[in-house]
Design an enzyme around this catalytic site. Structure first.
Site, PDB file in Angstrom:
ATOM      1  N   ASN A   1      18.860   8.684  15.862  1.00  0.00           N
ATOM      2  CA  ASN A   1      18.886   8.611  17.119  1.00  0.00           C
ATOM      3  C   ASN A   1      17.773   9.798  17.864  1.00  0.00           C
ATOM      4  OD1 ASN A   1      19.443   8.410  19.753  1.00  0.00           O
ATOM      5  ND2 ASN A   1      21.587   8.399  19.738  1.00  0.00           N
TER       6      ASN A   1
ATOM      7  N   ARG B   1      18.057   4.228  16.884  1.00  0.00           N
ATOM      8  CA  ARG B   1      18.649   3.647  17.792  1.00  0.00           C
ATOM      9  C   ARG B   1      16.993   3.586  18.859  1.00  0.00           C
ATOM     10  NH1 ARG B   1      20.920   6.966  22.717  1.00  0.00           N
ATOM     11  NH2 ARG B   1      21.567   5.300  24.149  1.00  0.00           N
TER      12      ARG B   1
ATOM     13  N   HIS C   1      23.455   0.945  26.510  1.00  0.00           N
ATOM     14  CA  HIS C   1      24.876   1.199  25.799  1.00  0.00           C
ATOM     15  C   HIS C   1      25.086  -0.273  24.964  1.00  0.00           C
ATOM     16  CE1 HIS C   1      26.083   4.361  28.777  1.00  0.00           C
ATOM     17  NE2 HIS C   1      25.576   5.061  27.912  1.00  0.00           N
TER      18      HIS C   1
ATOM     19  N   ARG D   1      24.882  11.885  36.269  1.00  0.00           N
ATOM     20  CA  ARG D   1      24.021  10.729  37.054  1.00  0.00           C
ATOM     21  C   ARG D   1      24.936  10.178  38.122  1.00  0.00           C
ATOM     22  NH1 ARG D   1      22.981   7.441  31.894  1.00  0.00           N
ATOM     23  NH2 ARG D   1      22.024   9.162  30.622  1.00  0.00           N
TER      24      ARG D   1
ATOM     25  N   GLU E   1      28.818   3.059  17.592  1.00  0.00           N
ATOM     26  CA  GLU E   1      27.387   2.421  17.622  1.00  0.00           C
ATOM     27  C   GLU E   1      26.510   2.527  16.452  1.00  0.00           C
ATOM     28  OE1 GLU E   1      25.859   3.792  21.953  1.00  0.00           O
ATOM     29  OE2 GLU E   1      27.703   5.030  21.225  1.00  0.00           O
TER      30      GLU E   1
END
Ligand code: AMP
Length: 398
Positions: free
Chosen positions: A7, A90, A179, A239, A383
């Protein structure tokens, strides 16, 4: 089969070495501060851990170091990189081009390059990771697993923004969602935990530093809270999530801000950090709230309220609900956030059991009362497993 999972971010790189068949993780770790100085944290075997500061001018040195650490010295878990049979990456933005994981080919890299304007920080790093692996491990297949892919089943009326239509045709401006690997994993696990096997209506709340909600009907995503970019939707660590365009333009005028400065505020200085003025980390803000800090109280209540609003909206989008799932650092660990989100949702068939909610467990659990019409699950996300498993399936079929 051993799959190396990568990733690659702009200045960091997370990795795992996993056997997707038995889900065994041989080692995992992270390279941080790439291009600045460099810190490697490597975990292996039961509780082995190495942390060292070591120069990583670019991602290439970082990946070389990881491969060396996996094969040599105290942290070694394999004797040669030849034992790595496939690499799963990823990949953040697959636009409308990728609705499933795919082998990395020159065409795929080219398509990902075209999508850089939609993910200027992530896609270049993902591509770099792929090219470096191809270079360092020639002949080993690479697979791209896209964050956006699971959301590609959204119907047009859910993914379109009500802007002039040509903004979509000319620039691809629409909701993509992120996601996706987590939403897929958790909704799939939830489906397995439900007695009902058809017409399953599942809502997944992935709540971490970045957070998003998705509505999943019969295993297919029909709506999600993030948009063209990950700044939309829930209030997150740093965010902002949903803020009206009028408020943003007014802030820009009042403060004399450029677009980049505004996006910097909305991506890095807003959310939990912006409201609490203390931290982007919910744990610290919960602590502040307990010590009487009112801005921390406000941040916590806003986080929970925003999630609850999306849950309500998605129950409507799904024409009901069979399971509400919590995952991610906050979703898995904060009983308080789960409690506030579920409070008063009895009318929707969601009744949380306080004892089950407060009981800590690292395994998936049902925290609804026996009389609750719908289930409330806490499901640890994985994940990396999705990336390893997709890679395994694609490579095995070659
Ligand atoms: P993630 O991005 O999934 O690693 O999640 C990180 C977020 O989870 C941070 O805001 C953490 O404060 C939060 N978190 C982790 N553990 C807990 C906990 N026990 N209680 C509340 N929040 C937690």
């Amino acid at each position: 089969m051993l799959v190396f999972i990568l990733n690659a971010g702009s200045s960091s790189l997370k990795y795992q070495l996993m056997n997707p068949i038995n889900k065994e993780v041989l080692a995992l770790g992270i390279c941080e501060r790439i291009g600045i100085d460099g810190v490697l944290t490597h975990q292996f075997k039961e509780d082995g851990k190495i942390k060292k500061e070591i120069s990583m001018p670019t991602h290439k040195e970082a990946i070389e170091l990881v491969l060396k650490t996996l094969t040599e010295g105290e942290g070694a878990v394999i004797s040669s990189i030849n034992e790595i049979e496939a690499i799963g990456h990823r990949a953040v933005h697959g636009g409308e081009k990728f609705s499933a994981s795919t082998m990395v080919t020159p065409t795929v890299i080219e398509e990902m390059r075209k999508l850089i304007p939609l993910a200027p920080l992530h896609n270049p790093a993902n591509i770099m990771g792929m090219e470096i692996c191809q270079d360092l491990m020639p002949g080993v297949p690479n697979v791209a697993v896209f964050d956006t892919a699971f959301h590609q089943t959204m119907p047009d009326y859910a993914y379109m923004y009500p802007l002039p239509y040509e903004q979509y045709t000319k620039h691809g401006i629409r909701k993509y969602g992120f996601h996706g690997t987590s939403h897929f994993f958790v909704s799939n696990e939830a489906q397995g935990m439900l007695d009902k096997k058809h017409n399953t209506r599942i809502i997944v709340c992935h709540l971490g530093n970045g957070s998003s909600v998705s509505a999943v009907l019969n295993g297919k995503c029909i709506d999600t809270s993030m948009g063209l970019t990950p700044v939309q939707g829930l209030m997150m660590g740093t965010r902002a999530g949903d803020v009206g365009a009028g408020a943003i333009s007014y802030m820009m005028t009042q403060e004399g801000l450029s677009i980049d400065e505004t996006l910097d505020i909305m991506n890095k200085k807003s959310g939990i950090l912006g409201i609490s003025g203390k931290s982007s980390d919910l744990r610290e803000v919960l602590e502040g709230m307990q010590n009487g800090d009112d801005k921390c109280r406000l941040a916590v209540e806003m986080v929970a309220y925003n999630i609850k609003k999306y849950v309500g909206a998605y129950v409507a989008a799904l024409d009901g609900i069979d399971a509400l799932c919590f995952t991610g650092g906050i979703g898995e660990n904060s009983a308080l956030i789960r409690e506030i989100v579920c409070a008063g949702l009895d009318g929707m068939g969601l009744i949380i059991d306080p004892t089950k909610n407060n009981k800590r467990s690292s395994k998936a659990k049902d925290i609804a009362t026996n009389s609750s019409a719908a289930r409330i699950f806490v499901i640890p996300t994985n994940e990396e497993y999705v990336i390893a498993n997709d890679t395994y399936k694609i490579v095995s079929a070659l």
